[in-house]
Design an enzyme around this catalytic site. Structure first.
Site, short mmCIF file in Angstrom:
data_model
loop_
_atom_site.label_atom_id
_atom_site.label_comp_id
_atom_site.label_asym_id
_atom_site.label_seq_id
_atom_site.Cartn_x
_atom_site.Cartn_y
_atom_site.Cartn_z
CG LEU A 145 -1.89 -0.98 1.02
CD1 LEU A 145 -2.40 -0.98 2.77
CD2 LEU A 145 -3.01 -1.06 0.86
CG ASP A 146 0.63 3.94 -2.68
OD1 ASP A 146 1.22 3.55 -3.17
OD2 ASP A 146 -0.42 5.19 -3.84
NE ARG A 147 5.94 7.96 3.58
CZ ARG A 147 7.35 7.88 3.54
NH1 ARG A 147 6.92 8.16 5.56
NH2 ARG A 147 8.09 8.35 2.79
CB THR A 149 -3.09 4.27 0.88
OG1 THR A 149 -3.25 5.03 0.20
CG2 THR A 149 -4.64 3.05 0.89
#
Length: 307
Positions: A145-147, A149
């Site tokens: 997951l993106d930082r 998110t």
């Protein structure tokens, strides 16, 4: 409120090895520390939490989103040897067995290490967590997951599961559902977005509508709730490309709130308005369907009522 113009929210005690701050308005712990330590870089502030140097009313607290109340005392203690962080301090473990660990990753925490951050990552914390039981234990990344998110993040606990998922991800994963808070009201309340994603040398991802010009990305969305200024969407991925949802929401003309990189002009919850809500897949060994859910963040629901 502009953070740079915010009135002081803490009273600092004089100490060379420890510093105390009194909370004067409710807010998240990481946000409080960043405001209280304006001269320290974000990673330095996060390191105080990682190294268990922060306590609230005398109890060591390491969760980034710990909600502080007015009158509580936050102390940063540098007098002793930093204690090793535990996954349970930072992370909400949704499920664990011999094959998987599934967590509800908080916004602001990296999935894996970067050149500038090695410790404050879900991978590092979960590695230390499994090694507490057995020094030979390991974990394996199967998706990210993106930082910024939050939500459902799964790691494998053995190589058999790792390779089974990596090699057959599209066949095994039934549902990857997200909740997105976007700017404005959508004219079409339900739809599908298809484009071919490309990435620049500066890591900016953008859409091409030319068939085959990049990686094909397909996103389904449905409006769940809306206010005058914001909409909450259920988003289902048919493909899992880098920044896919963020780019597709920008393509719709309704960027995710807090996503300055992809066109957002507002940040009312001081984080990216994207949450990995549900992951459902076929267990590669048992062949049973398993499903994991991370509840919609309270901030998402609250801001809709306010906007």
């Amino acid at each position: 409120m502009n953070q740079n113009k915010r009135k002081p929210i803490s009273n600092k005690a004089k100490s060379t090895k420890s510093t105390e701050y009194v909370v004067s308005e409710p807010m998240g712990l990481l946000e409080f520390l960043r405001v209280s330590l304006p001269n320290q870089a974000r990673n330095k502030v996060k390191a105080h939490l990682t190294h268990r140097e922060v306590s609230v009313d005398g109890v060591v607290t390491t969760k980034y989103d710990y909600l502080l109340k007015k009158g509580q005392v936050v102390k940063i203690d540098r007098s002793g040897k930093p204690q090793q962080a535990s996954a349970s301090d930072f992370l909400e473990i949704i499920y664990e067995d011999n094959d998987f660990i599934v967590i509800n990753k908080p916004a602001g925490l990296l999935s894996i290490a970067t050149d500038t951050e090695k410790v404050a990552t879900a991978y590092h914390l979960l590695t230390e967590y499994v090694k507490q039981k057995d020094a030979e234990n390991r974990i394996f990344v199967v998706h990210r997951l993106d930082r910024d998110t939050s939500g459902v993040l799964m790691v494998a606990k053995n190589e058999e599961i790792k390779y089974a998922l990596q090699d057959h991800w599209d066949e095994l994963v039934i549902f990857r559902g997200y909740i997105a808070l976007v700017e404005g009201q959508l004219e079409e309340k339900e739809g599908q977005i298809t484009s071919w994603l490309k990435e620049t040398k500066t890591h900016f991802v953008y859409s091409s509508d030319k068939n085959g010009d990049g990686q094909k990305a397909v996103t389904n969305y449905k409006v769940l709730q809306e206010s005058a200024n914001l909409s909450m969407l259920e988003v289902k991925l048919e493909t899992g490309r880098k920044n896919q949802i963020r780019v597709h929401m920008q393509d719709l003309g309704h960027p995710i709130i807090g996503d300055k990189k992809y066109g957002s002009h507002v940040n009312p919850i001081r984080r990216l308005g994207l949450h990995a809500h549900k992951l459902e897949f076929i267990h590669p060994i048992t062949k049973q369907k398993v499903s994991f859910l991370a509840p919609i963040p309270r901030k998402f629901k609250a801001i809709l009522k306010q906007s």
